[in-house]
Write a protein that holds these residues in place. Structure first.
Motif, mmCIF file in Angstrom:
data_model
loop_
_atom_site.group_PDB
_atom_site.id
_atom_site.type_symbol
_atom_site.label_atom_id
_atom_site.label_comp_id
_atom_site.label_asym_id
_atom_site.label_seq_id
_atom_site.Cartn_x
_atom_site.Cartn_y
_atom_site.Cartn_z
ATOM 1 N N THR B 73 0.947 -1.049 0.043
ATOM 2 C CA THR B 73 -0.036 -0.081 0.127
ATOM 3 C C THR B 73 0.849 1.280 0.063
ATOM 4 O O THR B 73 0.731 2.213 -0.617
ATOM 5 N N ALA B 77 0.948 4.027 -2.777
ATOM 6 C CA ALA B 77 0.855 5.412 -2.363
ATOM 7 C C ALA B 77 1.971 6.360 -2.694
ATOM 8 O O ALA B 77 1.678 7.389 -3.209
ATOM 9 N N VAL B 94 -4.987 6.657 1.708
ATOM 10 C CA VAL B 94 -4.111 5.532 1.564
ATOM 11 C C VAL B 94 -4.854 4.153 1.918
ATOM 12 O O VAL B 94 -4.787 3.255 1.419
#
Lengths: 602, 211
Positions: B73, B77, B94
């Motif tokens: 993640t 991001a 996020v």
């Protein structure tokens, strides 16, 4: 029923990645049979996650450092490739760490014992500077040797020119810096060769591959004596034995090319092929690429595919439940007069069979689900054992059985569930039942709903047989008949009338099916003629006026027509679309996962 | 490190609480990260980490996936930072990435019930995917505070139970190794661990005191 302590013990083994094959079989059989145990397992795993997250000593700054390292030290071409690679690491870690706690200790002992210097200059330790992409050995069970006869151990690198051989029963896992993982089964000989991208030569045995996404020009290729498998990011297995390669794909797409004549095919997840039988049969509606596009649309949460898939998932239990009709004669009298009830009863029986057949085939193929695919095959066999008799037998054979049996078979052909006997059964059924029935309908002189159904069924049959010139010829015939199938006067009536013109509706829905078959199987990509556009506009005016008052059939056609694909429109109001995402498409039996191709609606 | 009660003393355990930041601070850090300042991105990671990992702990089917989706993640991001629109909802943005990645991975695993893939993983993924699709996307404040309370609950366990909990949840010692150390069968120890988890969870939810 399993003893509670044993159940809990198995869960702890699972958390340690230390389930033996027998343990896993035991645990799977428990949670498959008992939803309550599956829920308990989920609950315990959630508790483990929560306890671990709350109590563990690692800090967010550790994560920040890891992320820094990733984004600083290695910049892939795209975010997608970065993410897929990180997740590929996650997959490989779960798969390969099952034995690592013990292997680490065993490896430590091994390294102390095996210190011959020659090991170090072969494939031991860090790869040479000019081979920074060399894969590392991350798991070894049993005995595996290099081509010099030295033992392969954890941490070794397989350099270009190196060979790994596993004894019977042994296993080796190799991981590349980009996350690609190759598992060698017992009795396998694998060499790493020079070339652009990554080249592996499988001399014997079998490997399974989880390939991280790569640029096309740097693809991973597996060379066998009779074939080359080329992949840019997927999961598959190759086995080479008795002079023949067999390729099985479990994720993504691979291109398999036969060396002797250069023939090649794209295989998708769930499909397998033995290279000497290339190419596999041409798809009627569902190419490997299209199935993969649907999977990706579902994965990405795109509408309507994700809703349709969720709806289909919720119905699998019901689709598996109904009793199948008995093989043999089934009377289908005319849909009028004293026999109407009998007609409706026969129709309901076939409808139930077709719905479950197509739904289970679709779920089995998209999810690679054994029980669903097996149940779908059973329904295909039962459908082809039915003998419809009576005034409207031809009609129901054509617009229900032909279309659904062949679509279901199209989804399962070239998969591991399909056999040569199944192909022979379908061919026999087409010859004896389906083709004669569809031809009798299509032979009617005037364009009519019956004739359009016969034509759509014949196109499906020709597409199944791989007779592509015939598919294109039928499509040409259909185009020429459109002015009479969809006359302007009927369009005007459809737009204004209170009642649905069922004949016109039937024509439109079967034309749409035929058009899709022609495009998918025959490559006929011509634009829709003016008559079709006029009929669609009339239909749009009707459902725009009716909106929520649209009938079941009109809502189904609305959903089938909606979209950016050829011969479709986005002008249909959302209120007129079929509320049940599971069952809208060409006809009201078809899940819309089938009707709309995500590749055409980007 | 000091030895204490037979196990390693840890000055502090558990993820940190979210760092407090206002919208301007977040947007300033995003701008700096976009200009190439990795330290600013690290501060953003620290800011949103507790919420992300809390969400994943409640929804991912196993611990490995919590770690890897967390990492993936943040990489995603970082790669997509230019697409973030400064509205002061960085943590939600996020978390949305994390949810999508988790969903994609669960969906992928749920259909791999075949060649060379664990059937169990597929079943778990399918079940987790069903839960995720049924909603409860967001981890509410109560769930986050449960994680915080759970650390306090640990201290209420008896010394032996606390030792088992730390070995199992913090050090992640395999149950077979622990069974040897504690001179118990794996099945007996599994039952004890199950009880500890359940009691910690119950305490964290405020449903009862530890016995």
């Amino acid at each position: 029923m399993i003893d509670e302590r044993r159940f809990l013990e198995l869960i702890e083994f699972y958390l340690d990645n230390d389930l033996s094959a027998a343990d896993e079989t035991e645990l799977v059989s428990v949670v498959e049979r008992s939803p309550a145990h599956l829920q308990q397992l989920r609950s315990i795993l959630r508790d483990q996650n929560i306890c671990r997250t709350a109590l563990r000593g690692f800090t967010a700054s550790d994560i920040a450092q890891r992320v820094s390292h990733l984004v600083q030290g290695w910049r892939p071409a795209s975010a997608a490739s970065a993410v897929s690679t990180v997740v590929a690491h996650a997959v490989s870690r779960r798969q390969t760490t099952a034995r690592l706690y013990w292997i680490r200790m065993a490896a430590a002992a091994l390294i102390v014992l095996v210190t011959a210097p020659m090991l170090w200059w072969f494939i031991r330790g860090q790869p040479a500077d000019n081979d920074a992409t060399a894969p590392r050995v991350v798991a070894v069970t049993g005995r595996a040797l290099t081509e010099r006869g030295t033992l392969i151990a954890l941490g070794d690198h397989l350099r270009i020119g190196g060979i790994a051989r596993t004894d019977a029963g042994a296993q080796v896992a190799l991981v590349w810096p980009d996350g690609t993982q190759v598992d060698l089964a017992g009795g396998t000989t694998l060499a790493r060769e020079a070339g652009t991208g990554e080249h592996l030569r499988l001399d014997l045995g079998s490997i399974s591959v989880v390939a991280a996404k790569r640029p096309a020009e740097e693809a991973l290729e597996v060379h066998c004596a009779d074939a080359t498998v080329r992949v840019v990011g997927t999961r598959f297995a190759v086995a080479f034995a008795d002079g023949k390669s067999t390729v099985s794909v479990s994720e993504g797409l691979v291109r398999v090319q036969r060396r002797s004549d250069g023939k090649s095919s794209v295989l998708g997840a769930g499909q397998q092929v033995t290279v000497n039988l290339l190419p596999p049969p041409a798809p009627m509606l569902y190419s490997a690429e299209r199935i993969e596009a649907v999977r990706q649309a579902v994965d990405a949460g795109r509408h309507p595919w994700v809703d349709s898939m969720a709806s289909l998932r919720s119905q699998i239990g019901d689709l598996l439940a109904p009793r199948l009709p008995d093989a043999g004669d089934l009377l289908v009298p005319a849909a009028s007069g004293p026999q109407l009830d009998r007609h409706l009863q026969a129709r309901a029986e076939i409808d139930q069979l077709c719905r479950s057949m197509i739904g289970l085939s679709l779920w089995g193929r998209l999810q690679m689900d054994d029980p669903a695919a097996t149940a779908a095959l059973e329904r295909i066999r039962r459908a082809t054992d039915l003998r419809l008799i009576g005034d409207e037998a031809d009609l129901l054979v054509s617009d229900m059985l032909v279309v659904h049996v062949l679509q279901s078979a199209d989804l399962l052909r070239s998969t591991r569930w399909w056999s040569d006997q199944d192909s022979a059964r379908i061919d026999r059924w087409i010859t004896e039942v389906a083709f004669p029935a569809a031809t009798r309908l299509e032979d009617r002189r005037r364009p009519s709903p019956q004739r359009s159904r016969g034509l759509a069924a014949l196109m499906a049959i020709e597409a199944w047989r791989g007779n592509l010139p015939q598919v294109r010829a039928r499509m040409s015939q259909l185009r020429s008949e459109l002015p009479r199938l969809l006359p302007a006067v009927s369009n005007a009536r459809m737009a204004a009338a209170e009642e649905t013109d069922n004949g016109l509706f039937q024509n439109m829905i079967h034309v749409l099916l035929a058009v899709d078959i022609a495009r998918a199987a025959g490559g006929e990509v011509g634009a829709a003629p003016a008559e079709w556009d006029a009929a669609v506009q009339a239909f749009v005016r009707r459902v725009t006026r009716l909106k929520l008052q649209a009938t079941h059939a009109e809502s189904a056609l609305s959903s089938a027509l909606f979209g950016n694909q050829p011969w479709r429109t986005t002008q249909i109001p959302s209120a007129a679309l079929f509320p049940d995402t599971h069952t809208n498409s060409y006809c009201w039996y078809f899940p819309n996962l089938q009707a709309r191709d995500p590749r055409l609606e980007q | 490190m000091m030895e204490r009660s037979g196990h390693l003393e840890r000055p502090e355990v558990g993820p940190p609480m979210p760092t407090s930041m206002d919208q301007t601070q977040v947007d300033t850090l995003v701008a700096a990260a976009l200009a190439g300042d990795l330290e600013s991105f690290n501060q953003l990671v620290l800011h949103v980490y507790p919420q992300l990992v809390g969400f994943l702990a409640f929804h991912a089917p196993n611990p490995e996936l919590v770690d890897e989706i967390t990492q993936a993640t943040f990489v995603a991001a970082y790669e997509n930072l230019a697409k973030y629109q400064s509205r002061g909802v960085f943590s939600a943005w996020v978390k949305g990435i994390g949810r999508n990645l988790l969903r994609t991975e669960l969906s992928r695993r749920s259909r791999l019930r075949g060649i060379n893939h664990s059937k169990l993983e597929s079943l778990l993924a399918e079940s987790a995917l069903g839960d995720l699709d049924r909603g409860s996307d967001l981890v509410d404040e109560d769930q986050l505070s449960q994680l915080d309370r759970l650390r306090g609950c640990l201290q209420k366990l008896s010394p032996r139970m606390r030792m088992i909990a730390e070995r199992r949840f913090v050090e992640e010692v395999p149950v077979k190794v622990m069974a040897q150390q504690f001179k118990q069968s794996c099945a007996s120890l599994a039952k004890v661990i199950f009880t500890i988890r359940r009691e910690l969870r119950s305490c964290a939810e405020g449903r009862g005191d530890l016995t």
